[in-house]
Design an enzyme around this catalytic site. Structure first.
Site, mmCIF file in Angstrom:
data_model
loop_
_atom_site.group_PDB
_atom_site.id
_atom_site.type_symbol
_atom_site.label_atom_id
_atom_site.label_comp_id
_atom_site.label_asym_id
_atom_site.label_seq_id
_atom_site.Cartn_x
_atom_site.Cartn_y
_atom_site.Cartn_z
ATOM 1 N N ALA A 95 0.532 -1.178 0.091
ATOM 2 C CA ALA A 95 -0.138 -0.128 -0.262
ATOM 3 C C ALA A 95 0.979 1.149 -0.368
ATOM 4 C CB ALA A 95 -0.887 -0.400 1.514
ATOM 5 N N CYS A 154 15.668 1.249 -0.047
ATOM 6 C CA CYS A 154 16.474 0.614 0.717
ATOM 7 C C CYS A 154 18.229 -0.016 0.977
ATOM 8 C CB CYS A 154 15.950 -1.037 -0.074
ATOM 9 S SG CYS A 154 13.922 -0.929 0.064
HETATM 10 C C1 PLP Z 1 9.696 -3.697 -6.658
HETATM 11 C C2 PLP Z 1 9.770 -3.420 -4.262
HETATM 12 N N1 PLP Z 1 9.251 -4.358 -4.541
HETATM 13 C C3 PLP Z 1 9.395 -4.702 -3.135
HETATM 14 C C4 PLP Z 1 9.839 -3.817 -2.012
HETATM 15 C C5 PLP Z 1 9.293 -3.646 -0.673
HETATM 16 O O1 PLP Z 1 8.066 -3.161 -0.826
HETATM 17 P P1 PLP Z 1 7.553 -3.290 1.608
HETATM 18 O O2 PLP Z 1 8.404 -2.308 1.916
HETATM 19 O O3 PLP Z 1 5.638 -3.065 0.949
HETATM 20 O O4 PLP Z 1 8.361 -4.199 2.267
HETATM 21 C C6 PLP Z 1 9.584 -2.250 -2.828
HETATM 22 C C7 PLP Z 1 9.805 -1.362 -2.021
HETATM 23 O O5 PLP Z 1 10.918 -0.788 -2.064
HETATM 24 C C8 PLP Z 1 9.967 -2.176 -4.108
HETATM 25 O O6 PLP Z 1 10.336 -0.816 -5.253
#
Ligand code: PLP
Length: 389
Positions: free
Chosen positions: A206, A332
């Protein structure tokens, strides 16, 4: 109050998190006084259960899938892990194909699957970040009879390349492989519909859509068996046990509905902004490049700029000091100190070394915002590269 600014701050990092939208707040507010446990048999519990199921139905409708396919989880990472490890743990001698440019949530889950005995193959990409479907076709055909999952993200979070999902699904299904897609960055930005592109597993979250952090989903086609990652009270038909989150699910459904509803109108505006930013960057910063700029399909609202001979930290800190929030490669990776594995995978000529700056727009981003960012970046790049020589 505007959602993206306090005073003169400019937020151009919607791909990291899209701050909660007022409309989503309001949808959740209506349900606030119903914070009960949907597993409880009493009336408040049953109300919460109805709210959760309403959200599940709405998400399913928006994805073009059955309600029973939607499992709510704690976010994109958890959904990706459930898809990949849930697949390999439910099968003997399984194989998983993941692309070179997957999010860590998929790459590390695949690494874990390999530790547990699965065979993991890495699908190469070309210099636009598009996967090599010829390679995938050959490798899938080279060994038949093993349970196989192909996991390819629909759209890349760092450079915005959109993969040819229809082709990937067709070639995988012809060879009896299932397909998982991480659609975290694609949802609400491009057309994602499981009835037209019949992937078997699809992850979403979300907070990349203007919804709350900490709620996501995995859509899993009927008949695709997964081993749950955790065990407990049997919620989400035992696929994601633990007390469910009707409030979060309401926010997720509202955010998805809003994003999909305005997608067509907003994306033509985004493309104009994207093209304008890219033209200015290429014009005003010597040697600059756009990662994934020549890809056959791209996200409309994401620009990844490569700048030669500049210290990445200095550029990002300088932009931040001017009130402009952007990312290096991905949010990240920003505290790991590592360069971008996605940009490395493109195999570009990196001499002199390039630094990456990612801009991503939201519904409120204007041409003035983009001009302010382009002007600041050009000024900072010339200052920082002068210091680097
Ligand atoms: C392509 C992708 N997959 C997965 C994630 C991870 O999602 P979440 O932050 O909801 O764990 C991200 C978030 O940076 C993303 O950009």
């Amino acid at each position: 109050m505007s959602e993206k600014r306090d005073t003169d701050r400019l937020y151009l990092d919607y791909a990291a998190t899209w701050p909660m939208r007022r409309e989503v707040w309001r949808a959740m507010e209506v349900e606030l006084d119903r914070g009960f446990n949907p597993a409880s048999a009493h009336t408040p519990g049953r109300q919460a259960h109805r709210q959760l199921e309403l959200a599940r139905g709405k998400v399913a409708e928006l994805l073009g899938c059955e309600r029973s396919w939607v499992y709510f989880t704690g976010g994109g990472t958890l959904s990706d892990n459930l898809a990949i490890l849930g697949f390999t743990r439910a099968r003997e001698r399984s194989r998983v194909f993941v692309s070179q440019i997957e999010h860590k949530a998929c790459l590390e889950a695949a690494e874990r699957a390999a530790d547990e005995g699965a065979t993991v193959e890495i699908i190469p990409v070309d210099e636009t970040g598009t996967i090599d479907t010829g390679w995938l076709t050959r490798e899938l055909g080279a060994e038949t009879g093993r349970p196989t999952l192909v996991s390819v993200m629909w759209a890349n979070n760092e450079i915005g390349t959109v993969q040819p999902m229809d082709e990937i699904v067709a070639l995988a299904h012809e060879r009896d492989a299932l397909v998982h897609t991480d659609a975290v960055q694609a949802l609400g930005k491009i057309d994602v519909d499981m009835s037209r592109t019949p992937v078997d597993l699809l992850s979403g979250t979300a907070h990349k859509l203007g919804g709350p952090v900490g709620i996501g989903f995995l859509a899993c086609r009927t008949g695709v068996e997964l081993e749950p990652l955790s065990y407990g009270g049997g919620q989400e038909r035992s696929m994601w046990p633990g007390t469910q989150n009707p409030l979060g699910a309401t926010g997720l459904a509202a955010a998805l509905e809003l994003a999909i509803g305005e997608r067509e109108a907003v994306s033509s505006r985004w493309i104009e902004l994207r093209d304008h930013l890219e033209a200015r960057v290429l014009d005003e910063i010597p040697g600059a490049r756009i990662h994934g700029g020549d890809a056959p399909a791209r996200l409309p609202q994401l620009v990844s700029v490569g700048i030669p001979d500049c210290d990445s930290g200095a550029v990002l800190v300088s932009l931040d000091m001017e009130g402009i929030a952007v990312s290096g490669g991905s949010a990240c990776g920003s505290d790991s100190g590592a360069g971008s594995t996605v940009v490395d995978a493109l195999g570009l000529e990196d001499e002199p070394p390039y630094t990456t700056v990612r801009f991503s727009f939201g519904h409120e981003t204007t041409r003035d915002d983009v001009d302010r960012a382009a002007t600041a970046l050009a000024r900072i790049a010339s200052r920082v590269s002068a210091l680097s020589v």
